[in-house]
Scaffold this active site. Structure first.
Site, short mmCIF file in Angstrom:
data_model
loop_
_atom_site.label_atom_id
_atom_site.label_comp_id
_atom_site.label_asym_id
_atom_site.label_seq_id
_atom_site.Cartn_x
_atom_site.Cartn_y
_atom_site.Cartn_z
N TYR A 179 58.30 -52.94 131.92
CA TYR A 179 57.04 -52.24 131.53
C TYR A 179 57.45 -51.50 130.44
O TYR A 179 58.30 -50.65 130.67
CB TYR A 179 56.61 -51.63 132.79
CG TYR A 179 55.14 -51.00 132.81
CD1 TYR A 179 54.26 -50.96 131.63
CD2 TYR A 179 54.43 -50.59 133.70
CE1 TYR A 179 53.07 -50.29 131.60
CE2 TYR A 179 53.07 -50.31 133.99
CZ TYR A 179 52.47 -49.93 132.71
OH TYR A 179 51.07 -49.72 132.68
N HIS B 220 55.86 -39.07 131.36
CA HIS B 220 56.28 -40.53 131.53
C HIS B 220 57.74 -40.55 131.42
O HIS B 220 58.40 -41.45 131.88
CB HIS B 220 55.86 -41.49 130.37
CG HIS B 220 54.39 -41.79 130.88
ND1 HIS B 220 53.58 -41.34 130.58
CD2 HIS B 220 53.86 -43.12 131.41
CE1 HIS B 220 52.35 -41.89 130.76
NE2 HIS B 220 52.70 -43.10 131.49
#
Length: 104
Positions: free
Chosen positions: A41, A22
Protein backbone atom coordinates in the site's frame (compact mmCIF):
# COMPACT_ATOMS: atom_id res chain seq x y z
CA UNK A 1 -3.41 -10.38 -6.22
CA UNK A 2 -5.72 -7.61 -7.32
CA UNK A 3 -4.07 -4.24 -8.00
CA UNK A 4 -6.09 -1.15 -7.10
CA UNK A 5 -5.42 2.54 -7.55
CA UNK A 6 -7.47 5.49 -6.39
CA UNK A 7 -7.22 9.24 -6.04
CA UNK A 8 -8.20 11.44 -3.10
CA UNK A 9 -7.66 15.08 -2.18
CA UNK A 10 -5.85 16.70 0.72
CA UNK A 11 -6.44 20.23 1.94
CA UNK A 12 -3.88 22.68 0.54
CA UNK A 13 -2.71 23.70 4.01
CA UNK A 14 -2.50 20.13 5.33
CA UNK A 15 0.20 18.42 3.27
CA UNK A 16 2.70 18.19 6.13
CA UNK A 17 0.05 17.16 8.65
CA UNK A 18 -1.27 14.45 6.33
CA UNK A 19 2.23 13.04 5.95
CA UNK A 20 2.93 13.30 9.70
CA UNK A 21 -0.20 11.30 10.53
CA UNK A 22 0.87 8.54 8.17
CA UNK A 23 4.43 8.17 9.42
CA UNK A 24 3.76 5.91 11.08
CA UNK A 25 0.10 4.97 10.81
CA UNK A 26 -1.49 3.53 13.93
CA UNK A 27 -0.18 0.00 14.56
CA UNK A 28 -3.73 -1.31 14.95
CA UNK A 29 -4.69 0.12 11.54
CA UNK A 30 -1.65 -1.49 9.95
CA UNK A 31 -2.63 -4.80 11.55
CA UNK A 32 -6.20 -4.56 10.22
CA UNK A 33 -5.04 -3.73 6.70
CA UNK A 34 -2.62 -6.66 6.68
CA UNK A 35 -5.12 -9.08 8.22
CA UNK A 36 -7.60 -8.11 5.51
CA UNK A 37 -5.16 -8.94 2.73
CA UNK A 38 -3.70 -5.53 1.83
CA UNK A 39 -0.11 -5.52 0.55
CA UNK A 40 2.25 -2.94 -0.94
CA UNK A 41 0.00 0.00 0.00
CA UNK A 42 1.50 3.34 -1.05
CA UNK A 43 0.18 6.90 -1.17
CA UNK A 44 1.78 9.67 -3.25
CA UNK A 45 1.16 13.42 -3.01
CA UNK A 46 0.83 15.78 -5.97
CA UNK A 47 1.56 19.02 -4.11
CA UNK A 48 0.55 21.34 -6.93
CA UNK A 49 -2.95 19.88 -7.28
CA UNK A 50 -3.47 18.68 -3.67
CA UNK A 51 -4.08 15.16 -4.95
CA UNK A 52 -3.27 11.87 -3.29
CA UNK A 53 -2.64 8.88 -5.55
CA UNK A 54 -2.84 5.52 -3.79
CA UNK A 55 -1.99 2.02 -4.90
CA UNK A 56 -2.55 -1.23 -3.06
CA UNK A 57 -2.53 -4.92 -3.82
CA UNK A 58 -5.37 -6.88 -2.24
CA UNK A 59 -6.22 -10.54 -1.91
CA UNK A 60 -9.96 -10.05 -2.42
CA UNK A 61 -12.46 -7.25 -2.89
CA UNK A 62 -14.61 -8.62 -0.07
CA UNK A 63 -11.79 -8.53 2.48
CA UNK A 64 -10.68 -5.07 1.32
CA UNK A 65 -14.23 -3.71 1.58
CA UNK A 66 -14.59 -5.20 5.07
CA UNK A 67 -11.84 -2.91 6.37
CA UNK A 68 -14.28 0.02 6.23
CA UNK A 69 -16.54 -1.52 8.87
CA UNK A 70 -13.78 -2.03 11.44
CA UNK A 71 -13.66 0.20 14.50
CA UNK A 72 -10.08 1.28 13.82
CA UNK A 73 -10.89 2.33 10.25
CA UNK A 74 -13.88 4.33 11.45
CA UNK A 75 -11.66 6.09 14.03
CA UNK A 76 -8.95 6.73 11.41
CA UNK A 77 -11.44 8.33 9.03
CA UNK A 78 -12.67 10.61 11.80
CA UNK A 79 -9.04 11.45 12.69
CA UNK A 80 -8.28 12.40 9.06
CA UNK A 81 -11.48 14.32 8.32
CA UNK A 82 -9.97 17.72 9.14
CA UNK A 83 -7.14 17.38 6.59
CA UNK A 84 -9.06 16.08 3.57
CA UNK A 85 -12.51 16.20 1.98
CA UNK A 86 -14.75 13.48 3.38
CA UNK A 87 -18.13 11.88 2.84
CA UNK A 88 -20.89 12.16 5.48
CA UNK A 89 -19.67 8.84 6.99
CA UNK A 90 -16.16 10.37 7.35
CA UNK A 91 -14.67 8.18 4.62
CA UNK A 92 -12.38 10.14 2.33
CA UNK A 93 -13.88 11.24 -0.95
CA UNK A 94 -12.10 9.09 -3.50
CA UNK A 95 -12.35 7.84 -7.05
CA UNK A 96 -11.14 4.44 -8.15
CA UNK A 97 -8.87 4.48 -11.18
CA UNK A 98 -8.95 2.06 -14.08
CA UNK A 99 -5.70 0.29 -14.87
CA UNK A 100 -4.72 0.91 -18.48
CA UNK A 101 -1.16 -0.43 -18.47
CA UNK A 102 0.96 -2.73 -16.32
CA UNK A 103 4.53 -3.92 -16.92
CA UNK A 104 5.59 -6.85 -14.80
Amino acid sequence: MIRKAFVMQVNADAHEEYQRRHNPIWPELEAVLKSHGAHHYAIYLDQERNLLFATVEIESEERWNAVASTDVCQRWWKHMRDVMPANPDNSPISAELKEVFYLQ
